[in-house]
Structures are given as structure tokens and as C-alpha cells.
Design an enzyme around this catalytic site. Structure first.
Site, PDB file in Angstrom:
ATOM      1  N   LYS A   1       0.855  -1.196   0.000  1.00  0.00           N
ATOM      2  CA  LYS A   1       0.000   0.000   0.000  1.00  0.00           C
ATOM      3  C   LYS A   1       0.898   1.256   0.000  1.00  0.00           C
ATOM      4  O   LYS A   1       1.970   1.221  -0.593  1.00  0.00           O
ATOM      5  CB  LYS A   1      -0.981  -0.048   1.172  1.00  0.00           C
ATOM      6  CG  LYS A   1      -1.720  -1.402   1.204  1.00  0.00           C
ATOM      7  CD  LYS A   1      -2.888  -1.474   2.131  1.00  0.00           C
ATOM      8  CE  LYS A   1      -3.536  -2.845   2.016  1.00  0.00           C
ATOM      9  NZ  LYS A   1      -4.711  -2.988   2.834  1.00  0.00           N
TER      10      LYS A   1
ATOM     11  N   HIS B   1      -8.277  -3.164  -6.267  1.00  0.00           N
ATOM     12  CA  HIS B   1      -8.237  -3.317  -4.803  1.00  0.00           C
ATOM     13  C   HIS B   1      -9.396  -2.531  -4.191  1.00  0.00           C
ATOM     14  O   HIS B   1      -9.760  -1.467  -4.693  1.00  0.00           O
ATOM     15  CB  HIS B   1      -6.891  -2.814  -4.267  1.00  0.00           C
ATOM     16  CG  HIS B   1      -6.696  -3.187  -2.837  1.00  0.00           C
ATOM     17  ND1 HIS B   1      -7.262  -2.474  -1.811  1.00  0.00           N
ATOM     18  CD2 HIS B   1      -6.043  -4.236  -2.262  1.00  0.00           C
ATOM     19  CE1 HIS B   1      -6.951  -3.060  -0.660  1.00  0.00           C
ATOM     20  NE2 HIS B   1      -6.212  -4.129  -0.905  1.00  0.00           N
TER      21      HIS B   1
END
Ligand code: 13P
Length: 249
Positions: A11, A94
Site C-alpha cells: 500500500k 483493490h
């Protein structure tokens, strides 16, 4: 037999120097792993990561891309740009991109097509919210996401695709789906893929579980019949912890 594929999704974490230190430590810890290991790192870390995984068994992925090939799209990164520096995988759809950056199933489909065109391997994320789950709609929602994501995707491309089932309520919350629940949902995804592409294809597609995977639950999750590894967020930021997950036997 499908292989296990274990991917870290960093991330928006880790600077280039942290990436280099991580890989130097992590690569030694996982050198004997029998699984495929992928690190999906921020764009600015990609080049450093690619240099430092040379000669190791670690593959590198990006976390997003744009679907157009080039042009006036300030701030975006194309599939070709990723491919040109040696990136192999790219996470598409995502839940954080769907939730915070308004990515729809249609956008996800466009990005998958663009990734495949550049010979990048997409890791396609699907998953339900807590509300959808509580309403008993989880499977229905995920099947829809699958149908939309795979619209006009050629059967021959399926060997280059990974599907990650990530229940949104389990991401970053410390709550994991039970291994039975995760396995049953992934079985339902396999059935949906089988309806579109046939059983032979469905049997071969790698399907991961993601959502609060850590070394204390990965063994049980990855030993389930239909779970072929994991997409790991928080626990992939610590080399030692992630190596325990990646060394699954
Ligand atoms: P966590 O492992 O931090 O729950 O994140 C999961 C995830 O979103 C991986 O893509």
C-alpha cells in the site's frame, strides 16, 4: 496441483531505502521457499526493488495502473511504463481503490485488458462489504464483480491472471474470515469462472485470500482446498513476519 502464490501489498508504505533494506533481509529468509513470492510496492520503489531482487526468487508487482497507453493523463502510469522496467504483476481493483478512488467494475475490466495487452499479470481483487455480508449478499456481489471484471477477457489469458478474494471487513481490521468461509467463497468464485471459461480453466486459476493474514493464521488458510496463497497487507511490511507467511509448506 496449483502452486501457492504469496503476495505482499505494501500500500502507501516504505521509502526506497526501506525497500532496499527490506529486500536484503527478506530475500535471505525466503530463499528456499517453494512458493511464488511477489512484493507489490509503491511506484517510486519499483525500480529499486527490481534492482535488488535480481538473483532472488522474489517477483515485483505494482499496485495500480491506468488503462490508456499514453497521453495527457497527468499523474497516471501506463502498463507499458511498468513493463518497460521489468514489473511482472499489477494489482487491479483493490477495494481501497474502489472505495477511495471511485473505481468501478467497468474500470477494473478496462485495466485488466490493458494489463494483459502489455503482458503484465493482473492480481484482480474482489470482495464484499460488511453490510453486503450481513444482508446475505456476499456471494451474489462477488459473482457480479467477477462477471464484470472478466467481460471480453480471452480464455487464453486466464493462465496469467490471479484472483484475490478480499472481504472488505477483514482488511486492516484484524478480523479474518474463517478458513472455511474464505474457502467456500473462493469455491463460489471458481464456480463462476468455470461457468465462463469451463472447468479446466477454473481448476488452474490461482485464487488468493486477503484480509488480516498473518503468520499465526496463514498456515490454516493456505492449507484449505481452494485457497492458493494470500494477498497480505500489514503483515508484509515486516521482513521476518512476512517470511514466515511466504515460507508456507
Ligand atoms: P491487511 O493484510 O493489512 O488486512 O490488508 C489486506 C489487503 O488489503 C491486501 O491487499
Amino acid at each position: 496441483m496449483r502452486k501457492k502464490v504469496i503476495a505482499g501489498n505494501w500500500k502507501m508504505n516504505m521509502l526506497p531505502n526501506e525497500t532496499i533494506n527490506f529486500i536484503d533481509k527478506f530475500s535471505k529468509l525466503v530463499k528456499d521457499s517453494e512458493n511464488e513470492i511477489i512484493l507489490c510496492v509503491p511506484f517510486v520503489d519499483l525500480f529499486y526493488a527490481l534492482l535488488h531482487v535480481q538473483g532472488t526468487n522474489i517477483k515485483i508487482g505494482a499496485q495500480n495502473m491506468y488503462w490508456e497507453e499514453k497521453g495527457a493523463f497527468t499523474g497516471e502510469i501506463s502498463g507499458n511504463m511498468l513493463k518497460s522496467i521489468g514489473v511482472e504483476y499489477v494489482i487491479i481493483g483493490h477495494s481501497e481503490r474502489r472505495a477511495y478512488f471511485a473505481e468501478t467494475d467497468e474500470i477494473v475490466n478496462k485495466k485488466i485488458k490493458a494489463a494483459l495487452k502489455c503482458k503484465l499479470k493482473p492480481i484482480i481483487c474482489v470482495g464484499e462489504t460488511l453490510e453486503q455480508r450481513e444482508q446475505g449478499k456476499a456471494i451474489e456481489i462477488i459473482k457480479l464483480q467477477i462477471q464484470e471484471a472478466f467481460k471480453d477477457i480471452d480464455k487464453n489469458d486466464m493462465e496469467n491472471i490471479i484472483i484475490a478474494y478480499e472481504p472488505i471487513w477483514a482488511i486492516g481490521t484484524g478480523k479474518t474470515a474463517t478458513s472455511e468461509d474464505a474457502n467456500n467463497t473462493i469455491k463460489a468464485i471458481r464456480e463462476e469462472i468455470s461457468k465462463i471459461y469451463g472447468q479446466d480453466v477454473a481448476k488452474r486459476v490461482i485464487m488468493q485470500y486477503g484480509g488480516s493474514v498473518k503468520s499465526s493464521n496463514s498456515q490454516e488458510l493456505f492449507s484449505m482446498s481452494d485457497i492458493d496463497g494470500g494477498l497480505v497487507g500489514g503483515a508484509s511490511l515486516d521482513a521476518e513476519e512476512f517470511s514466515k507467511i511466504a515460507n508456507y509448506k
